[in-house]
Design an enzyme around this catalytic site. Structure first.
Site, PDB file in Angstrom:
ATOM      1  N   GLY A  35       0.830  -1.184   0.000  1.00  0.00           N
ATOM      2  CA  GLY A  35       0.000   0.000   0.000  1.00  0.00           C
ATOM      3  C   GLY A  35       0.869   1.239   0.000  1.00  0.00           C
ATOM      4  O   GLY A  35       1.220   1.786  -1.039  1.00  0.00           O
ATOM      5  N   SER A  36       1.273   1.674   1.187  1.00  0.00           N
ATOM      6  CA  SER A  36       2.155   2.838   1.290  1.00  0.00           C
ATOM      7  C   SER A  36       3.507   2.577   0.623  1.00  0.00           C
ATOM      8  O   SER A  36       4.133   3.486   0.077  1.00  0.00           O
ATOM      9  CB  SER A  36       2.369   3.196   2.764  1.00  0.00           C
ATOM     10  OG  SER A  36       1.151   3.591   3.369  1.00  0.00           O
ATOM     11  N   ILE A  39      -9.020  -1.193  -5.592  1.00  0.00           N
ATOM     12  CA  ILE A  39      -8.971  -0.491  -6.876  1.00  0.00           C
ATOM     13  C   ILE A  39     -10.337   0.125  -7.168  1.00  0.00           C
ATOM     14  O   ILE A  39     -11.314  -0.579  -7.442  1.00  0.00           O
ATOM     15  CB  ILE A  39      -8.544  -1.445  -8.007  1.00  0.00           C
ATOM     16  CG1 ILE A  39      -7.249  -2.179  -7.619  1.00  0.00           C
ATOM     17  CG2 ILE A  39      -8.381  -0.663  -9.300  1.00  0.00           C
ATOM     18  CD1 ILE A  39      -6.090  -1.269  -7.231  1.00  0.00           C
ATOM     19  N   ARG A  80      -3.144  13.997  -4.666  1.00  0.00           N
ATOM     20  CA  ARG A  80      -3.337  14.501  -3.310  1.00  0.00           C
ATOM     21  C   ARG A  80      -4.090  15.823  -3.297  1.00  0.00           C
ATOM     22  O   ARG A  80      -4.841  16.097  -2.347  1.00  0.00           O
ATOM     23  CB  ARG A  80      -1.980  14.591  -2.605  1.00  0.00           C
ATOM     24  CG  ARG A  80      -1.493  13.201  -2.247  1.00  0.00           C
ATOM     25  CD  ARG A  80      -0.063  13.097  -1.817  1.00  0.00           C
ATOM     26  NE  ARG A  80       0.241  11.685  -1.540  1.00  0.00           N
ATOM     27  CZ  ARG A  80       1.449  11.205  -1.320  1.00  0.00           C
ATOM     28  NH1 ARG A  80       2.497  12.010  -1.339  1.00  0.00           N
ATOM     29  NH2 ARG A  80       1.615   9.914  -1.101  1.00  0.00           N
ATOM     30  N   GLN A 134     -22.650  16.909  16.311  1.00  0.00           N
ATOM     31  CA  GLN A 134     -22.903  17.420  17.655  1.00  0.00           C
ATOM     32  C   GLN A 134     -23.897  18.591  17.629  1.00  0.00           C
ATOM     33  O   GLN A 134     -24.747  18.713  18.514  1.00  0.00           O
ATOM     34  CB  GLN A 134     -21.586  17.854  18.293  1.00  0.00           C
ATOM     35  CG  GLN A 134     -21.621  17.911  19.804  1.00  0.00           C
ATOM     36  CD  GLN A 134     -21.758  16.533  20.439  1.00  0.00           C
ATOM     37  OE1 GLN A 134     -21.360  15.538  19.843  1.00  0.00           O
ATOM     38  NE2 GLN A 134     -22.313  16.483  21.640  1.00  0.00           N
ATOM     39  N   GLY A 178     -27.233  17.180  17.274  1.00  0.00           N
ATOM     40  CA  GLY A 178     -27.635  16.293  18.357  1.00  0.00           C
ATOM     41  C   GLY A 178     -28.085  14.941  17.831  1.00  0.00           C
ATOM     42  O   GLY A 178     -27.466  14.356  16.948  1.00  0.00           O
ATOM     43  N   GLU A 236      -4.467   7.565  -1.211  1.00  0.00           N
ATOM     44  CA  GLU A 236      -3.492   8.522  -1.757  1.00  0.00           C
ATOM     45  C   GLU A 236      -2.407   8.853  -0.748  1.00  0.00           C
ATOM     46  O   GLU A 236      -1.911   9.986  -0.686  1.00  0.00           O
ATOM     47  CB  GLU A 236      -4.188   9.798  -2.239  1.00  0.00           C
ATOM     48  CG  GLU A 236      -4.796   9.692  -3.619  1.00  0.00           C
ATOM     49  CD  GLU A 236      -3.788   9.488  -4.731  1.00  0.00           C
ATOM     50  OE1 GLU A 236      -2.635   9.932  -4.602  1.00  0.00           O
ATOM     51  OE2 GLU A 236      -4.155   8.866  -5.746  1.00  0.00           O
ATOM     52  N   THR A 256      -1.411   7.584   3.416  1.00  0.00           N
ATOM     53  CA  THR A 256      -1.995   7.820   4.734  1.00  0.00           C
ATOM     54  C   THR A 256      -1.492   9.134   5.322  1.00  0.00           C
ATOM     55  O   THR A 256      -0.495   9.701   4.855  1.00  0.00           O
ATOM     56  CB  THR A 256      -1.625   6.680   5.694  1.00  0.00           C
ATOM     57  OG1 THR A 256      -0.201   6.706   5.913  1.00  0.00           O
ATOM     58  CG2 THR A 256      -2.022   5.328   5.143  1.00  0.00           C
TER      59      THR A 256
END
Length: 376
Positions: free
Chosen positions: A128-129, A154, A240, A333, A336, A360, A362
């Site tokens: 991956g990375s 993919i 990115r 939040q 609620g 793309e 981590t």
């Protein structure tokens, strides 16, 4: 600081996303698929070849316009924005930069015109990375190459018709032994073995692939043999910027929904926006959103000027992904209990945004690259 053309593209994307994508995003998620007619409409509007020259079927827009459009599309439907992002960069971007004219005519033009969708097959179950750890193998034959191996995560491989594929052609050379190919998804031996079930972006297909003696003609290698790793890395800036824009779109949608709700919802005899706790929460959300937009548009503008922007693209991707998580969480939040319900869309935005910290590169990879850049 935007030009009239950039504003026009942004507004066109926003109108389409809010009128066409947002009202049906929940149904799209339930179906687990993006309708073919949506893909056709995106192509007709020019969103599937945005930065590609019109000579090759694209819209010829700049990267600022691309980022602005992707923000709005993501605000409408995250699954659609992932398809658009991957299709534009890296798929079209790699073909535009490295393919020959003959290859562009055959492969890039139909993608840029939006005739069909492309996918980018780099990641593998164990790679991956660390993209240099590929195991998918392309073996030379008299006619070209035979590919065997697997790929993982993919995007768009189930619905797409074209895939930019990376495989090892010379295992003795490490990352310099990786090459790039372009293949049709209906090639014998190209198998979608599984469509993954995911936390979010459920209408965007993330596929596991297996290649079994898949024949690839010699003329379908992109660039030179052994250039694949460099080709893959070349797409990082644009990719990115795209994910940063997508994350910003999630934050924008959540903020706008929370702000509108705070002005309408009453408690103790007045709109809850009058409560300082709610005001402060929304003030921080608005600040996160403005900072995210500034970072992504700055990286896009640098790319348009032809300046190296790997650091800025990584910073944008890192911050925007983190901001998307903060803003969508705070939006829940503000609403609620209603924020926790599917009817109000924010819970989907919260789920959809999480992967922006993963694909793309981590967030940890972004930090490593930024550290190397500022140390140089």
């Amino acid at each position: 600081m935007l030009t009239d053309e950039q504003i026009m593209i942004r507004d066109m994307a926003r109108n389409y996303a809010q009128e066409r994508l947002a009202p049906t995003a929940h149904a799209r998620e339930k179906a687990g698929a993006i309708e073919p007619e949506v893909i056709s409409e995106l192509g007709e509007l020019g969103f599937l070849g945005m930065t590609i020259d019109p000579d090759w079927g694209g819209a010829g827009a700049d990267y600022v316009s691309y980022a602005l459009a992707l923000i709005e599309i993501a605000a409408g439907d995250g699954s659609v924005s992932t398809m658009v992002s991957v299709h534009n960069a890296p798929v079209c971007a790699v073909l535009d930069r490295f393919a020959s004219d003959d290859q562009k005519e055959r492969w890039l033009r139909p993608l840029a015109e939006g005739q069909h969708i492309g996918s980018f097959a780099l990641t593998e179950p164990q790679a991956g990375s660390d993209a240099s750890a590929l195991r998918a193998r392309a073996t030379r034959t008299n006619e070209g190459w035979t590919v065997n191996g697997t790929k993982q995560f993919i995007s768009s491989a189930r619905i797409g018709k074209t895939t930019v594929l990376f495989a090892v052609t010379d295992p003795e050379k490490g990352k310099k032994g990786i090459s790039c190919f372009v293949v049709a998804n209906d090639t014998p031996g190209f198998n979608v073995v599984r469509v993954e079930e995911k936390l979010g972006q459920k209408a965007s297909d993330s596929c596991a692939l297996a290649f079994e003696d898949m024949k690839v003609p010699a003329e379908d290698m992109i660039g030179e043999e052994g250039q694949g790793y460099a080709i893959a890395l070349s797409s990082l800036e644009a990719g990115r910027i795209g994910i940063a824009a997508q994350a910003t779109g999630f934050a924008q949608a959540a903020y706008e929904k929370a702000l509108a709700y705070a002005k309408e919802r009453t408690a103790f005899g007045a709109p809850i926006f009058q409560l300082q706790a709610v005001q402060f929460r929304l003030a921080e959300m608005a600040t996160d959103l403005e900072a995210a937009k500034a970072l992504v548009l700055n990286a896009a503008a640098m790319k348009d000027r032809g300046e190296p922007c790997l650091k800025e693209a990584c910073m944008a991707k890192l911050f925007c992904a983190q901001a998307a998580e903060r803003v969508t969480s705070e939006a829940i939040q503000v609403l609620g209990g209603y924020g926790y319900l599917a009817d109000y869309d924010i819970e989907r935005l919260y789920r959809d945004q999480k992967v922006c910290q993963i694909y793309e590169g981590t967030n940890d990879i972004q930090k490593l690259i930024i550290a190397r850049q500022i140390a140089a």
